[in-house]
Design a protein around this motif. Structure first.
Motif, PDB file in Angstrom:
ATOM      1  N   GLY A  92       0.696  -1.284   0.113  1.00 43.10           N
ATOM      2  CA  GLY A  92       0.065  -0.003  -0.023  1.00 43.10           C
ATOM      3  C   GLY A  92       0.930   1.233  -0.167  1.00 43.10           C
ATOM      4  N   GLY A  93       0.259   2.442   0.005  1.00 47.70           N
ATOM      5  CA  GLY A  93       0.881   3.776  -0.226  1.00 47.70           C
ATOM      6  C   GLY A  93       0.903   4.555   1.052  1.00 47.70           C
ATOM      7  N   GLY A  94       0.721   3.838   2.074  1.00 50.30           N
ATOM      8  CA  GLY A  94       0.613   4.728   3.329  1.00 50.30           C
ATOM      9  C   GLY A  94       2.129   5.201   3.809  1.00 50.30           C
ATOM     10  N   VAL A 115      -0.879  -9.432  -6.686  1.00 48.98           N
ATOM     11  CA  VAL A 115      -1.398  -9.378  -5.280  1.00 48.98           C
ATOM     12  C   VAL A 115      -1.220  -7.711  -5.144  1.00 48.98           C
ATOM     13  CG1 VAL A 115      -1.742  -9.640  -2.930  1.00 48.98           C
ATOM     14  CG2 VAL A 115      -1.431 -11.736  -4.570  1.00 48.98           C
ATOM     15  N   GLY A 116      -2.375  -6.996  -4.629  1.00 46.62           N
ATOM     16  CA  GLY A 116      -1.865  -5.494  -4.617  1.00 46.62           C
ATOM     17  C   GLY A 116      -2.976  -4.910  -3.226  1.00 46.62           C
ATOM     18  N   ASN A 117      -2.126  -4.201  -2.382  1.00 46.75           N
ATOM     19  CA  ASN A 117      -3.126  -3.699  -1.306  1.00 46.75           C
ATOM     20  C   ASN A 117      -3.196  -2.195  -1.719  1.00 46.75           C
ATOM     21  OD1 ASN A 117      -2.326  -2.976   2.069  1.00 46.75           O
ATOM     22  ND2 ASN A 117      -4.342  -3.220   1.077  1.00 46.75           N
ATOM     23  N   SER A 118      -4.247  -1.556  -1.456  1.00 44.24           N
ATOM     24  CA  SER A 118      -4.387  -0.251  -1.567  1.00 44.24           C
ATOM     25  C   SER A 118      -3.767   0.474  -3.037  1.00 44.24           C
ATOM     26  CB  SER A 118      -3.993   0.424  -0.330  1.00 44.24           C
ATOM     27  OG  SER A 118      -4.319   1.775  -0.182  1.00 44.24           O
ATOM     28  N   PRO A 139      -8.344  -1.796  -3.064  1.00 46.73           N
ATOM     29  CA  PRO A 139      -7.487  -1.014  -3.860  1.00 46.73           C
ATOM     30  C   PRO A 139      -7.906   0.417  -4.178  1.00 46.73           C
ATOM     31  CG  PRO A 139      -9.240  -2.274  -5.276  1.00 46.73           C
ATOM     32  CD  PRO A 139      -9.231  -2.852  -3.657  1.00 46.73           C
ATOM     33  N   GLY A 140      -6.869   1.203  -4.384  1.00 49.06           N
ATOM     34  CA  GLY A 140      -7.179   2.619  -4.815  1.00 49.06           C
ATOM     35  C   GLY A 140      -7.580   2.874  -6.044  1.00 49.06           C
ATOM     36  N   GLY A 141      -8.328   4.181  -6.297  1.00 53.36           N
ATOM     37  CA  GLY A 141      -8.675   4.397  -7.749  1.00 53.36           C
ATOM     38  C   GLY A 141      -9.943   3.992  -8.005  1.00 53.36           C
ATOM     39  N   ILE A 142     -10.800   3.553  -7.240  1.00 52.95           N
ATOM     40  CA  ILE A 142     -12.381   3.089  -7.395  1.00 52.95           C
ATOM     41  C   ILE A 142     -13.209   4.312  -6.949  1.00 52.95           C
ATOM     42  CG2 ILE A 142     -13.865   1.314  -7.315  1.00 52.95           C
ATOM     43  CD1 ILE A 142     -11.080   0.566  -8.267  1.00 52.95           C
ATOM     44  N   ASN A 143     -14.046   4.946  -8.181  1.00 52.69           N
ATOM     45  CA  ASN A 143     -14.936   5.860  -7.808  1.00 52.69           C
ATOM     46  C   ASN A 143     -14.457   7.115  -7.068  1.00 52.69           C
ATOM     47  OD1 ASN A 143     -16.949   4.332  -8.665  1.00 52.69           O
ATOM     48  ND2 ASN A 143     -17.498   3.437  -6.663  1.00 52.69           N
ATOM     49  N   THR A 144     -13.096   7.537  -7.197  1.00 52.23           N
ATOM     50  CA  THR A 144     -12.301   8.374  -6.655  1.00 52.23           C
ATOM     51  C   THR A 144     -12.902   9.822  -7.138  1.00 52.23           C
ATOM     52  OG1 THR A 144     -10.557   8.129  -8.105  1.00 52.23           O
ATOM     53  CG2 THR A 144     -10.387   7.283  -5.941  1.00 52.23           C
ATOM     54  N   THR A 145     -13.516  10.052  -8.389  1.00 52.91           N
ATOM     55  CA  THR A 145     -14.015  11.230  -8.878  1.00 52.91           C
ATOM     56  C   THR A 145     -15.601  11.471  -8.684  1.00 52.91           C
ATOM     57  OG1 THR A 145     -14.042  10.282 -11.034  1.00 52.91           O
ATOM     58  CG2 THR A 145     -11.937  11.372 -10.505  1.00 52.91           C
ATOM     59  N   ARG A 146     -16.271  10.316  -8.002  1.00 50.41           N
ATOM     60  CA  ARG A 146     -17.582  10.227  -7.847  1.00 50.41           C
ATOM     61  C   ARG A 146     -18.022  10.715  -6.525  1.00 50.41           C
ATOM     62  NH1 ARG A 146     -19.353   7.814 -12.524  1.00 50.41           N
ATOM     63  NH2 ARG A 146     -17.504   6.457 -13.660  1.00 50.41           N
ATOM     64  N   LYS A 148     -11.738   2.621   6.326  1.00 51.24           N
ATOM     65  CA  LYS A 148     -11.905   3.975   6.564  1.00 51.24           C
ATOM     66  C   LYS A 148     -11.027   4.838   5.450  1.00 51.24           C
ATOM     67  CE  LYS A 148     -12.861   3.667  11.338  1.00 51.24           C
ATOM     68  NZ  LYS A 148     -12.711   4.104  12.850  1.00 51.24           N
ATOM     69  N   VAL A 149     -10.246   4.104   4.695  1.00 50.73           N
ATOM     70  CA  VAL A 149      -9.330   4.859   3.859  1.00 50.73           C
ATOM     71  C   VAL A 149     -10.014   4.857   2.404  1.00 50.73           C
ATOM     72  CG1 VAL A 149      -7.046   4.578   2.872  1.00 50.73           C
ATOM     73  CG2 VAL A 149      -7.342   4.069   5.067  1.00 50.73           C
ATOM     74  N   ASN A 150     -10.321   3.500   1.930  1.00 54.89           N
ATOM     75  CA  ASN A 150     -10.979   3.411   0.407  1.00 54.89           C
ATOM     76  C   ASN A 150     -12.484   2.829   0.880  1.00 54.89           C
ATOM     77  OD1 ASN A 150      -8.885   4.357  -0.817  1.00 54.89           O
ATOM     78  ND2 ASN A 150      -7.889   2.247  -1.276  1.00 54.89           N
ATOM     79  N   ARG A 151     -13.470   3.182   0.284  1.00 50.63           N
ATOM     80  CA  ARG A 151     -14.702   2.861   0.765  1.00 50.63           C
ATOM     81  C   ARG A 151     -14.978   1.427   0.234  1.00 50.63           C
ATOM     82  NH1 ARG A 151     -15.315   8.273  -0.758  1.00 50.63           N
ATOM     83  NH2 ARG A 151     -16.468   9.195   1.024  1.00 50.63           N
ATOM     84  N   PRO A 152     -15.605   0.343   0.918  1.00 55.45           N
ATOM     85  CA  PRO A 152     -15.794  -0.865   0.883  1.00 55.45           C
ATOM     86  C   PRO A 152     -16.862  -1.128  -0.620  1.00 55.45           C
ATOM     87  CG  PRO A 152     -15.893  -0.502   3.111  1.00 55.45           C
ATOM     88  CD  PRO A 152     -15.952   0.705   2.407  1.00 55.45           C
ATOM     89  N   SER A 153     -17.496   0.281  -0.758  1.00 52.95           N
ATOM     90  CA  SER A 153     -18.507   0.171  -2.027  1.00 52.95           C
ATOM     91  C   SER A 153     -17.663  -0.106  -3.335  1.00 52.95           C
ATOM     92  CB  SER A 153     -19.492   1.281  -1.948  1.00 52.95           C
ATOM     93  OG  SER A 153     -18.708   2.458  -2.085  1.00 52.95           O
TER      94      SER A 153
END
Length: 289
Positions: free
Chosen positions: A38-40, A105-108, A133-140, A238-243
């Motif tokens: 991940g990117g933390g 395999v990738g986290n965040s 993963p990051g990048g999902i619905n980030t502009t919505r 709480k970082v990337n929404r489960p939705s």
């Protein structure tokens, strides 16, 4: 577990990829499995996957990389297309290792990199496992509180032990008491590397074009991606929404989704035994003939 001292058989080295040095840790034999962290702040491959490497290495040639900008790899990431830059570097790593095809395999942030690899070079990725993963619905929708904490780490007064402790214990995992002081202190030391402070690898998108490029739900290739994909998401992330998990399942033709109750952003650490079992089963059944 904070270093490869706890995994004595692991080997570590730097690999030249273009103008970069990519640091990798390797354990096991068999079909190649690339694991992306991940990117933390202060993240690295070993700290991200300390509870998973040995279990997966019983079945695969496990390669745990420090992505550009992190750990012992070359610092600096292209802000115009960070996911693309990371994906290009990891595909270049596979080239340098003479690996034609691999599971990833990738986290965040590592999940975003893995997914971009599958979109850019689908023949190189035989299967994906993505954890929050990051990048999902980030502009919505607006960024989550956890993502804001992460993106603001190097702003204001700059990195502090208090800021990274709060992020890890309050936002990264469901039960912060499970995270040791030693792990947090190691992450903090890594986060204040002068090269990282000068060019933090994870920052807010540089303009609208970059922001749109970083939202996979706006990439038409997602619906055509045939790579078998397993998405694992903590229901209390709480970082990337489960939705985001359901968004991927709906769009990707070969995507399975597992939600983990009372689990945060770090499924592979918080639910390690279950993660190791389901990941092994999924990937073993998708090794190319």
């Amino acid at each position: 577990m904070s270093s490869n001292e706890a995994i004595p058989k692991i080997t570590s080295r730097s690999v030249t990829v273009g103008k970069r040095q990519i640091f990798i840790n390797e354990l096991g034999q068999g079909y190649p499995l690339l694991m992306l962290h991940g990117g933390g702040a202060g993240a690295s491959g070993l700290s991200n996957y300390s509870k998973n490497i040995e279990a997966l290495a019983k079945h695969f040639r496990v390669l745990v990389a420090d992505m550009p900008g992190y750990g012992k790899s070359t610092k600096g990431v292209n802000r115009d297309d960070p996911f693309g830059d990371l994906a290009s570097a990891m595909l270049g790593l596979l080239d340098a290792l003479d690996i034609k095809r691999a599971h990833v395999v990738g986290n965040s942030l590592g999940g975003a990199c893995a997914l971009r690899m599958a979109l850019d070079a689908p023949k190189r990725v035989s299967a994906l496992v993505l954890m929050g993963p990051g990048g999902i619905n980030t502009t919505r929708s607006l960024p989550t509180p956890g993502l804001n904490q992460l993106l603001n780490y190097y702003s204001g007064e700059g990195p502090t032990l208090e800021k990274i402790t709060r992020f890890i214990r309050e936002y990264l995992v469901y039960d912060g008491s499970q995270v040791s002081d030693a792990m947090i202190e190691e992450r903090f030391r890594s986060s204040i590397d002068p090269e990282v402070v000068a060019a933090p690898p994870l920052r807010r998108p540089k303009g609208l074009k970059a922001a749109l490029r970083m939202d996979f739900t706006r990439d038409a290739r997602l619906a055509q991606c045939q790579v078998p994909t397993l998405v694992l998401w903590g229901s209390a992330d709480k970082v990337n929404r489960p939705s985001g998990g359901e968004a991927l399942r709906k769009r990707m033709p070969n995507c399975d989704l597992y939600l983990f109750n009372k689990t945060g952003h770090w499924v592979q650490w918080e639910r390690a035994a279950e993660f190791n079992a389901v990941t092994t089963g999924f990937l073993m059944n998708r090794v190319p003939a």
